[in-house]
Design a protein around this motif. Sequence first.
Motif, short mmCIF file in Angstrom:
data_model
loop_
_atom_site.label_atom_id
_atom_site.label_comp_id
_atom_site.label_asym_id
_atom_site.label_seq_id
_atom_site.Cartn_x
_atom_site.Cartn_y
_atom_site.Cartn_z
N MET A 66 -40.13 10.88 10.17
CA MET A 66 -39.93 12.17 11.44
C MET A 66 -40.13 13.30 10.65
SD MET A 66 -36.85 14.00 12.56
CE MET A 66 -37.01 15.73 13.27
N SER A 69 -44.02 13.62 10.22
CA SER A 69 -44.35 13.09 11.51
C SER A 69 -45.27 12.68 11.66
CB SER A 69 -45.45 14.83 11.90
OG SER A 69 -44.95 15.90 12.53
N LEU A 74 -42.98 6.63 12.31
CA LEU A 74 -41.59 6.36 13.07
C LEU A 74 -41.42 5.61 14.26
CD1 LEU A 74 -39.50 8.19 13.59
CD2 LEU A 74 -40.54 10.10 14.72
N LEU A 95 -32.49 12.74 14.80
CA LEU A 95 -33.12 13.76 15.50
C LEU A 95 -33.29 14.82 15.67
CD1 LEU A 95 -35.43 10.91 17.13
CD2 LEU A 95 -35.05 11.23 14.77
N ARG A 106 -40.32 19.24 15.10
CA ARG A 106 -40.66 18.05 14.29
C ARG A 106 -40.39 17.06 15.17
NH1 ARG A 106 -42.41 20.11 9.62
NH2 ARG A 106 -44.82 19.12 8.65
N SER A 107 -38.51 18.14 15.39
CA SER A 107 -37.30 17.34 16.31
C SER A 107 -37.45 17.41 17.43
CB SER A 107 -36.45 17.90 16.19
OG SER A 107 -35.34 17.21 16.38
N ALA A 110 -39.80 13.97 17.90
CA ALA A 110 -39.25 12.96 17.07
C ALA A 110 -38.81 11.83 18.49
CB ALA A 110 -39.40 12.74 15.99
#
Length: 263
Positions: A66, A69, A74, A95, A106-107, A110
Amino acid sequence: MTNTTPASHFKPGALAAAFVLSLGLAITPNHAAQDSLKSQAMSNAQPTAETLSAKQRAIPLIAATMATSNMPKLNAALNQGLDAGLTISEAKEILVQLYAYTGFPRSLNALTELMKVVEQRKQRGIQDAPGREPTRDVPTGDELLAVGKANQTRIAGAPVQGPLFDFAPVINQYLQAHLFGDIFERDNLDWQSRELATVGALAATPGVEPQLRSHMAASMRVGLTASQLRQVIQVLADNGDADATKRAREALDTHLAGAAGRS
């Protein structure tokens, strides 16, 4: 200074990446206080083991992919975790928590990938356990700040204070009220899992080596062993991330050497 601003007004961004006890800012209490803090921290830890479960091994891998990226990896890590018994709720919580260390973009990306993975697994006839939502209400206002401060102190091993907080006291209010309050009070993911996720994300992130060392120490305070953390390093190595592996190994070795010197 007491702050009664509602938690929803806090905008910590990646504040947890500035987990400042790693900068040597924590004031060390006396030995009796340290023993008390250790006892409190262990009350939030799971029984000590020497090996990580399959589910635990998936957590730092999810976090590391994560943080970089790397969506194909992932996707594979999320499938590995769900296959090992990670619930959808636990995967989401990992996450969500990591936004504080890697940033909202990114969160969000994800979480979108997790949605895709869960749907693809359903189409293949796999019904993953939904898991549970937090079972207790997170406090607000002054109570939230107090709870967050207590959680921070347990994980850090001492009250976190120093020149940085004299210079910018609001940063610790955000850490205490939001990260260690709002997030760590959510009991649908245990503290060992939270630290495994944090270590994985920080190991994969260049330039945050002091914070990584800090979280190696925090991991052991919540009940993870040096042997288990060595397994985290092996997980990163098996994933082919040489830089993350090197950073994690150096962080753990530095922490263990320092702990041995203090004993």
